[in-house]
Design a protein around this motif. Structure first.
Motif, PDB file in Angstrom:
ATOM      1  N   ALA A 102      -6.738 -11.089  -6.440  1.00 23.69           N
ATOM      2  CA  ALA A 102      -6.103  -9.667  -6.073  1.00 23.69           C
ATOM      3  C   ALA A 102      -5.896  -9.645  -4.775  1.00 23.69           C
ATOM      4  O   ALA A 102      -4.688  -9.295  -4.211  1.00 23.69           O
ATOM      5  CB  ALA A 102      -6.658  -8.786  -6.883  1.00 23.69           C
ATOM      6  N   LEU A 103      -6.873  -9.695  -4.001  1.00 23.32           N
ATOM      7  CA  LEU A 103      -7.161  -9.404  -2.434  1.00 23.32           C
ATOM      8  C   LEU A 103      -6.044 -10.490  -1.482  1.00 23.32           C
ATOM      9  O   LEU A 103      -5.313 -10.029  -0.852  1.00 23.32           O
ATOM     10  CB  LEU A 103      -8.223  -9.599  -2.050  1.00 23.32           C
ATOM     11  N   LYS A 104      -6.101 -11.627  -2.119  1.00 26.24           N
ATOM     12  CA  LYS A 104      -5.352 -12.685  -1.640  1.00 26.24           C
ATOM     13  C   LYS A 104      -3.747 -12.284  -1.697  1.00 26.24           C
ATOM     14  O   LYS A 104      -2.901 -12.999  -0.912  1.00 26.24           O
ATOM     15  CB  LYS A 104      -5.562 -13.823  -2.029  1.00 26.24           C
ATOM     16  N   ASN A 105      -3.261 -11.652  -2.643  1.00 28.11           N
ATOM     17  CA  ASN A 105      -1.912 -11.490  -3.234  1.00 28.11           C
ATOM     18  C   ASN A 105      -1.293 -10.229  -3.127  1.00 28.11           C
ATOM     19  O   ASN A 105      -0.179  -9.816  -3.451  1.00 28.11           O
ATOM     20  CB  ASN A 105      -1.701 -12.088  -4.577  1.00 28.11           C
ATOM     21  N   GLY A 106      -2.196  -9.170  -2.275  1.00 27.52           N
ATOM     22  CA  GLY A 106      -1.695  -7.688  -2.035  1.00 27.52           C
ATOM     23  C   GLY A 106      -1.774  -7.042  -3.060  1.00 27.52           C
ATOM     24  O   GLY A 106      -1.202  -5.856  -3.136  1.00 27.52           O
ATOM     25  N   LEU A 107      -2.581  -7.228  -4.256  1.00 29.43           N
ATOM     26  CA  LEU A 107      -2.913  -6.485  -5.464  1.00 29.43           C
ATOM     27  C   LEU A 107      -4.072  -5.650  -5.155  1.00 29.43           C
ATOM     28  O   LEU A 107      -5.246  -6.514  -4.890  1.00 29.43           O
ATOM     29  CB  LEU A 107      -3.038  -7.113  -6.602  1.00 29.43           C
ATOM     30  N   ILE A 141     -13.171   0.667  -1.674  1.00 26.73           N
ATOM     31  CA  ILE A 141     -13.969  -0.100  -0.656  1.00 26.73           C
ATOM     32  C   ILE A 141     -13.549  -1.700  -1.079  1.00 26.73           C
ATOM     33  O   ILE A 141     -13.986  -2.110  -2.093  1.00 26.73           O
ATOM     34  CB  ILE A 141     -15.522   0.169  -1.333  1.00 26.73           C
ATOM     35  N   ILE A 142     -13.095  -2.054  -0.077  1.00 26.91           N
ATOM     36  CA  ILE A 142     -12.707  -3.747  -0.039  1.00 26.91           C
ATOM     37  C   ILE A 142     -13.272  -4.258   1.015  1.00 26.91           C
ATOM     38  O   ILE A 142     -13.479  -3.603   2.172  1.00 26.91           O
ATOM     39  CB  ILE A 142     -11.416  -4.073  -0.482  1.00 26.91           C
ATOM     40  N   ASP A 143     -13.272  -5.579   1.214  1.00 24.71           N
ATOM     41  CA  ASP A 143     -13.764  -6.372   2.396  1.00 24.71           C
ATOM     42  C   ASP A 143     -12.760  -5.959   3.451  1.00 24.71           C
ATOM     43  O   ASP A 143     -11.636  -5.791   3.359  1.00 24.71           O
ATOM     44  CB  ASP A 143     -13.658  -7.798   2.061  1.00 24.71           C
ATOM     45  N   PRO A 144     -13.218  -5.918   4.866  1.00 23.00           N
ATOM     46  CA  PRO A 144     -12.402  -5.318   6.020  1.00 23.00           C
ATOM     47  C   PRO A 144     -11.454  -6.355   6.305  1.00 23.00           C
ATOM     48  O   PRO A 144     -10.039  -5.822   6.500  1.00 23.00           O
ATOM     49  CB  PRO A 144     -13.477  -4.959   7.014  1.00 23.00           C
ATOM     50  N   PHE A 145     -11.823  -7.617   6.190  1.00 25.67           N
ATOM     51  CA  PHE A 145     -10.977  -8.536   6.631  1.00 25.67           C
ATOM     52  C   PHE A 145      -9.547  -8.620   5.443  1.00 25.67           C
ATOM     53  O   PHE A 145      -8.600  -8.469   5.942  1.00 25.67           O
ATOM     54  CB  PHE A 145     -11.259  -9.868   6.519  1.00 25.67           C
ATOM     55  N   ALA A 146      -9.989  -8.450   4.298  1.00 25.73           N
ATOM     56  CA  ALA A 146      -8.891  -8.476   3.128  1.00 25.73           C
ATOM     57  C   ALA A 146      -7.976  -7.170   3.334  1.00 25.73           C
ATOM     58  O   ALA A 146      -6.657  -7.375   3.081  1.00 25.73           O
ATOM     59  CB  ALA A 146      -9.511  -8.428   1.928  1.00 25.73           C
ATOM     60  N   ARG A 147      -8.748  -6.013   3.733  1.00 25.11           N
ATOM     61  CA  ARG A 147      -8.004  -4.961   3.872  1.00 25.11           C
ATOM     62  C   ARG A 147      -6.877  -5.163   4.948  1.00 25.11           C
ATOM     63  O   ARG A 147      -5.973  -4.341   4.808  1.00 25.11           O
ATOM     64  CB  ARG A 147      -8.929  -3.651   4.244  1.00 25.11           C
ATOM     65  N   ASP A 148      -7.439  -5.676   5.888  1.00 25.06           N
ATOM     66  CA  ASP A 148      -6.431  -5.716   7.257  1.00 25.06           C
ATOM     67  C   ASP A 148      -5.183  -6.696   6.919  1.00 25.06           C
ATOM     68  O   ASP A 148      -4.147  -6.310   7.234  1.00 25.06           O
ATOM     69  CB  ASP A 148      -7.292  -6.273   8.454  1.00 25.06           C
ATOM     70  N   CYS A 149      -5.621  -7.623   6.176  1.00 25.03           N
ATOM     71  CA  CYS A 149      -4.657  -8.678   5.814  1.00 25.03           C
ATOM     72  C   CYS A 149      -3.396  -7.910   4.747  1.00 25.03           C
ATOM     73  O   CYS A 149      -2.450  -8.062   4.878  1.00 25.03           O
ATOM     74  CB  CYS A 149      -5.008  -9.705   4.961  1.00 25.03           C
ATOM     75  N   ILE A 150      -3.975  -7.108   3.781  1.00 27.77           N
ATOM     76  CA  ILE A 150      -3.060  -6.378   2.902  1.00 27.77           C
ATOM     77  C   ILE A 150      -2.167  -5.182   3.489  1.00 27.77           C
ATOM     78  O   ILE A 150      -0.934  -5.183   3.242  1.00 27.77           O
ATOM     79  CB  ILE A 150      -3.817  -5.744   1.793  1.00 27.77           C
ATOM     80  N   LEU A 151      -2.747  -4.511   4.493  1.00 32.66           N
ATOM     81  CA  LEU A 151      -2.118  -3.618   5.354  1.00 32.66           C
ATOM     82  C   LEU A 151      -1.101  -4.235   6.060  1.00 32.66           C
ATOM     83  O   LEU A 151      -0.057  -3.382   6.228  1.00 32.66           O
ATOM     84  CB  LEU A 151      -3.206  -3.003   6.242  1.00 32.66           C
ATOM     85  N   ARG A 152      -1.225  -5.423   6.561  1.00 37.39           N
ATOM     86  CA  ARG A 152      -0.326  -5.843   7.485  1.00 37.39           C
ATOM     87  C   ARG A 152       0.698  -6.918   6.598  1.00 37.39           C
ATOM     88  O   ARG A 152       1.579  -7.480   7.208  1.00 37.39           O
ATOM     89  CB  ARG A 152      -0.949  -6.967   8.640  1.00 37.39           C
ATOM     90  N   GLY A 153       0.512  -6.992   5.575  1.00 34.48           N
ATOM     91  CA  GLY A 153       1.192  -7.938   4.551  1.00 34.48           C
ATOM     92  C   GLY A 153       1.019  -9.371   4.995  1.00 34.48           C
ATOM     93  O   GLY A 153       2.012 -10.287   4.734  1.00 34.48           O
TER      94      GLY A 153
END
Length: 204
Positions: free
Chosen positions: A111-116, A162-174
């Protein structure tokens, strides 16, 4: 992937503990061309009757349900196989966030790797939310990834996301992991140039 900062939507509660990836998208559909969208296969079998007709009692089949971009699920959602197609089906259907007590580990990471955005809340809070939206189907839920919180309707309060900070940054930036790596190309190129200059034998 599509960037996610803040999503406000009515939510749909999907019943069933241990809803596995084969229920989210049956394996026979994984041969389909994803370019045509996996959303059409979301919950394909469990949202239908034995006669293969859409069951009007299934939450996603009710009028107006297609407008919802947030799901509320029960414990251990997305368990079973590691198929990424389960996340594709949700994303292609337009789901941006899934709220539940717990998720299958591989599903959570997919989910995190696909923006969900998967949001873990206590079982009691999820039950109360499902009950609230059953009485008030137009109630709004806000998942604010930038602020790191989910705002629930009624008196159900605000809770942390609460999610991994790196994954959060990726999702925020698309950006997926490869795209995120490419944002450092200037630094990577500079490192390679310096490395070759100090270790010229590497180019032999």
């Amino acid at each position: 992937m599509k960037a996610f900062t803040r999503e406000t939507s009515k939510a749909i509660a999907i019943p069933g503990v241990n809803c596995d990836t084969d229920q989210i998208i049956p394996g026979r559909f994984l041969k389909a061309d994803r370019a045509e969208g996996y959303g059409q296969f979301l919950f394909h079998d469990i949202r239908r009757t034995e006669e293969k007709e859409l069951d009007p009692a299934f939450p996603l089949n009710r009028p107006g349900a297609d407008a919802a971009t947030i799901l509320v699920v029960e414990d251990n959602f997305g368990c079973g196989s590691s198929r990424e197609g389960a996340v594709y089906a949700l994303v292609d259907h337009g789901i941006r966030s899934v709220i539940g007590p717990s998720f299958g580990d591989i599903f959570f990471n997919n989910a995190l790797k696909n923006g969900l955005v998967p949001v873990r809340l206590s079982a009691e809070t999820c039950d109360a939310l499902a009950e609230h939206i059953s009485r008030f189907p137009d109630a709004q839920v806000t998942v604010d990834l930038e602020a790191g919180e989910v705002v629930l309707p009624g008196n159900l309060g605000t809770h942390p996301v609460i999610i991994d900070p790196f994954a959060r940054d990726c999702i925020l930036r698309g950006l997926d992991e490869i795209e995120m790596t490419l944002t450092f190309m200037e630094q990577i190129s500079a490192f390679e140039t310096d490395r070759m200059a100090s270790h010229s034998w590497l180019g032999r």
